[in-house]
Design a protein around this motif. Structure first.
Motif, mmCIF file in Angstrom:
data_model
loop_
_atom_site.group_PDB
_atom_site.id
_atom_site.type_symbol
_atom_site.label_atom_id
_atom_site.label_comp_id
_atom_site.label_asym_id
_atom_site.label_seq_id
_atom_site.Cartn_x
_atom_site.Cartn_y
_atom_site.Cartn_z
ATOM 1 N N ILE A 183 47.195 34.145 14.340
ATOM 2 C CA ILE A 183 46.535 35.449 14.196
ATOM 3 C C ILE A 183 45.239 35.485 15.000
ATOM 4 N N LEU A 184 44.490 34.400 14.997
ATOM 5 C CA LEU A 184 43.258 34.343 15.792
ATOM 6 C C LEU A 184 43.556 34.544 17.282
ATOM 7 N N ILE A 185 44.568 33.862 17.776
ATOM 8 C CA ILE A 185 44.920 34.005 19.190
ATOM 9 C C ILE A 185 45.400 35.427 19.479
ATOM 10 N N LEU A 186 46.175 36.003 18.579
ATOM 11 C CA LEU A 186 46.606 37.398 18.751
ATOM 12 C C LEU A 186 45.407 38.343 18.820
ATOM 13 N N VAL A 187 44.500 38.194 17.890
ATOM 14 C CA VAL A 187 43.320 39.066 17.821
ATOM 15 C C VAL A 187 42.454 38.911 19.067
ATOM 16 N N LEU A 188 42.314 37.705 19.561
ATOM 17 C CA LEU A 188 41.466 37.471 20.736
ATOM 18 C C LEU A 188 42.156 37.833 22.050
ATOM 19 N N SER A 189 43.473 37.712 22.118
ATOM 20 C CA SER A 189 44.169 37.968 23.382
ATOM 21 C C SER A 189 44.450 39.446 23.630
ATOM 22 N N TRP A 190 44.599 40.224 22.588
ATOM 23 C CA TRP A 190 44.928 41.644 22.774
ATOM 24 C C TRP A 190 43.844 42.393 23.556
ATOM 25 N N PRO A 191 42.565 42.275 23.206
ATOM 26 C CA PRO A 191 41.537 42.973 23.987
ATOM 27 C C PRO A 191 41.477 42.510 25.444
ATOM 28 N N MET A 192 41.776 41.245 25.699
ATOM 29 C CA MET A 192 41.789 40.767 27.086
ATOM 30 C C MET A 192 42.896 41.460 27.875
ATOM 31 N N PHE A 193 44.054 41.632 27.272
ATOM 32 C CA PHE A 193 45.134 42.362 27.933
ATOM 33 C C PHE A 193 44.737 43.817 28.157
ATOM 34 N N ILE A 194 44.220 44.474 27.111
ATOM 35 C CA ILE A 194 43.848 45.896 27.209
ATOM 36 C C ILE A 194 42.815 46.101 28.315
ATOM 37 N N SER A 195 41.808 45.260 28.358
ATOM 38 C CA SER A 195 40.775 45.366 29.388
ATOM 39 C C SER A 195 41.392 45.202 30.778
ATOM 40 N N SER A 196 42.226 44.206 30.938
ATOM 41 C CA SER A 196 42.877 43.957 32.220
ATOM 42 C C SER A 196 43.746 45.146 32.636
ATOM 43 N N TYR A 197 44.468 45.701 31.689
ATOM 44 C CA TYR A 197 45.335 46.849 31.957
ATOM 45 C C TYR A 197 44.500 48.071 32.352
ATOM 46 N N ASN A 198 43.438 48.324 31.587
ATOM 47 C CA ASN A 198 42.603 49.512 31.829
ATOM 48 C C ASN A 198 41.936 49.498 33.202
ATOM 49 N N ILE A 199 41.546 48.330 33.668
ATOM 50 C CA ILE A 199 40.865 48.273 34.970
ATOM 51 C C ILE A 199 41.838 47.967 36.108
ATOM 52 N N GLY A 200 43.109 47.783 35.782
ATOM 53 C CA GLY A 200 44.086 47.464 36.816
ATOM 54 C C GLY A 200 43.763 46.147 37.505
ATOM 55 N N GLU A 201 43.369 45.150 36.701
ATOM 56 C CA GLU A 201 42.916 43.868 37.234
ATOM 57 C C GLU A 201 43.952 43.246 38.168
ATOM 58 N N MET A 202 43.462 42.827 39.317
ATOM 59 C CA MET A 202 44.294 42.165 40.318
ATOM 60 C C MET A 202 43.849 40.710 40.461
ATOM 61 N N SER A 203 44.726 39.912 40.987
ATOM 62 C CA SER A 203 44.384 38.533 41.306
ATOM 63 C C SER A 203 43.270 38.521 42.348
ATOM 64 N N SER A 204 42.422 37.513 42.278
ATOM 65 C CA SER A 204 41.360 37.378 43.271
ATOM 66 C C SER A 204 41.887 36.761 44.569
ATOM 67 N N ASN A 205 43.130 36.299 44.561
ATOM 68 C CA ASN A 205 43.741 35.726 45.758
ATOM 69 C C ASN A 205 44.271 36.828 46.666
ATOM 70 N N ALA A 206 44.136 36.639 47.934
ATOM 71 C CA ALA A 206 44.656 37.609 48.903
ATOM 72 C C ALA A 206 46.158 37.765 48.698
ATOM 73 N N GLY A 207 46.616 39.007 48.583
ATOM 74 C CA GLY A 207 48.036 39.271 48.379
ATOM 75 C C GLY A 207 48.518 38.940 46.990
ATOM 76 N N GLY A 208 47.583 38.733 46.055
ATOM 77 C CA GLY A 208 47.954 38.371 44.685
ATOM 78 C C GLY A 208 48.514 39.535 43.896
ATOM 79 N N LEU A 209 48.924 39.265 42.695
ATOM 80 C CA LEU A 209 49.593 40.242 41.833
ATOM 81 C C LEU A 209 48.636 40.840 40.810
ATOM 82 N N LEU A 210 49.125 41.887 40.154
ATOM 83 C CA LEU A 210 48.418 42.435 38.995
ATOM 84 C C LEU A 210 48.306 41.344 37.929
ATOM 85 N N ARG A 211 47.207 41.333 37.191
ATOM 86 C CA ARG A 211 47.012 40.305 36.161
ATOM 87 C C ARG A 211 47.461 40.753 34.770
#
Length: 179
Positions: free
Chosen positions: A107-135
């Protein structure tokens, strides 16, 4: 308890299906790896996207198969100590460990990982590597994998309690490898 055992069987079927589907992800990862290596050596070109796709696929296998691994009772245990106890005592240890250690950690990992996913999704986070994928897709694997693991933990808890109540035989394909 019959309703809970039905829910347990449904959870088991879900994680069994996800686990068997994940087998194919290993094949895809191997093909991507082989294809990337072949292109790199024959055409002297490559892309970070192929390497990241391999990492994503291996991450998917690891995270999505956690519940499947628990279902098959293939996770790491302390069998060297626990195997000396009766099956009923082992079931009690499983119940205690599931309630007081497994569920809080998952449950702790679920609670902590969900906001990280939401934040990444909301900002359209991309890999910092050239030609990388969505995170965000790989970050979504963490809460999904741990949700499947939590469901399987609930199923295993139901089976252990039903066993202790005398309603079912020893739960799981192999509740403990020593028996």
């Amino acid at each position: 308890m019959n309703v809970l055992l039905t829910i347990s069987r449904l959870i088991d079927a879900l994680n069994n299906s996800v686990g068997k589907l994940a087998y194919w992800l290993i094949l895809v990862a191997v093909l991507v790896s082989a294809g990337n290596a072949t292109i790199r050596f024959t055409l002297d070109t490559s892309s970070n996207a192929w390497l990241e796709l391999q990492w994503y696929l291996y991450s998917a296998v690891f995270l999505l198969c956690a519940g499947y691994t628990l279902l098959r009772n293939e996770h790491i245990r302390i069998d060297i100590v626990v195997s000396r106890f009766s099956i009923r005592t082992q079931a009690w240890i499983d119940v205690f460990g599931t309630i007081f250690f497994f569920f809080p950690a998952v449950i702790l990992i679920l609670v902590l990982s969900w906001p990280m996913f939401i934040s990444s999704y909301n900002i359209g986070e991309m890999s910092s590597n050239a030609g990388g994928l969505l995170r965000w897709p790989v970050k979504l694997l963490v809460p999904v994998g741990f949700f499947l693991l939590m469901l399987q933990g609930f199923s295993e808890l139901i089976k252990r309690i039903a066993f202790l109540m005398g309603l079912i035989a020893e739960p799981g394909e192999k509740m403990h490898s020593s028996h």
